[in-house]
Design an enzyme around this catalytic site. Sequence first.
Site, PDB file in Angstrom:
ATOM      1  N   ASP A 180       0.859  -1.182   0.000  1.00 34.15           N
ATOM      2  CA  ASP A 180       0.000   0.000   0.000  1.00 34.15           C
ATOM      3  C   ASP A 180       0.891   1.225   0.000  1.00 34.15           C
ATOM      4  OD1 ASP A 180      -2.105  -1.732   0.128  1.00 34.15           O
ATOM      5  OD2 ASP A 180      -2.739  -1.198   2.154  1.00 34.15           O
ATOM      6  N   ASP A 208     -15.193  -2.937  -1.217  1.00 34.58           N
ATOM      7  CA  ASP A 208     -14.849  -2.881   0.204  1.00 34.58           C
ATOM      8  C   ASP A 208     -16.141  -2.669   0.985  1.00 34.58           C
ATOM      9  OD1 ASP A 208     -12.255  -2.933  -0.778  1.00 34.58           O
ATOM     10  OD2 ASP A 208     -12.093  -0.752  -0.739  1.00 34.58           O
TER      11      ASP A 208
END
Length: 244
Positions: free
Chosen positions: A8, A130
Site C-alpha cells: 500500500d 470494500d
Amino acid sequence: MILYPAIDLKDGVCVRLMHGRFDAVTRYDDDPAARLAAFAAAGADWAHIVDLDGAEAGRAMQHRLIGELAAAIDIRIQSGGGVRSADDVQALLDAGVARVVVGSLAVSQPETVLSWLDRFGPDRLTLAIDVKADGERWVPALKGWTEAAAVDLWAALDRYPAGTAKHLLVTDVGRDGALTGPNLDLLAEIHQRRPDLWLQASGGVADLSDLTGARSVGACGVIVGRALYEGRFTLEDALEAARA
C-alpha cells in the site's frame, strides 16, 4: 489459490491502514522497489499494489511509480487506487500492470465499468468492493472508505451478470489491518451466491490457517499485508500454504 502480497503506497512509501482509516497509518518500508523485489525473490507470482493517495484523492496519484515498479521487477502486478477513467486503466496496462483494480466506480458507475470490461477483457480488471457491516447488511464503502453506497453488496454484484466480470476482490474494512482473521462467513456467502466470480479475500489475515480457511470457503486468492510485514509468517511459507 493465488497469494497476493500487498504494498500500500502513501507518499511513495509502504504503509498499512487500520480499519481503512487514513488517520491510522503504520509506516513499514521506505523502498517499495526493494520490497517488491523481495516478494519476487521469495517466489511470489503476483503482488497487489494500491495507490492509497489516489484512493483518498479520487484521482491517480502514484500510477507513475507503480508503472516503474512493474517495468523493473519480474512479477505480475494487480494494482488500483484512483482509477477513474478508461485512460487510467489503459495507462496502467501500458505501464506493465497485469490487472487493474477498479474500486468505487465498480459500485457507483457499473455501466461505465461494464464498458471497460468489454473493452479490456474481464481478465484485465478486478472489481474491488470494500464493505462495512450495517446491521445484517453489507454496504460498500466508497471514495477511500469515506462514504457508504446507496446499495448493499448483493445489489452491487447483481449489476454484473455472469460472464461480464471474472475477478472480484472483497475487503471487510472492519478486519483490514487488524489481524483478526478473514471473514469466512462472508466469503462463503459470496462464493455461494456468485460461484462464477474468482473471489479474492482481503482483510484480517493473521496466520497460515487463515489462508487455508479462505481457500476452504471458495476463495481463489488472498491478499496478505500486515501479517507479512510484522513477521507472523514468511512469504515462502505463505506461498506453500496457498499452493498446497
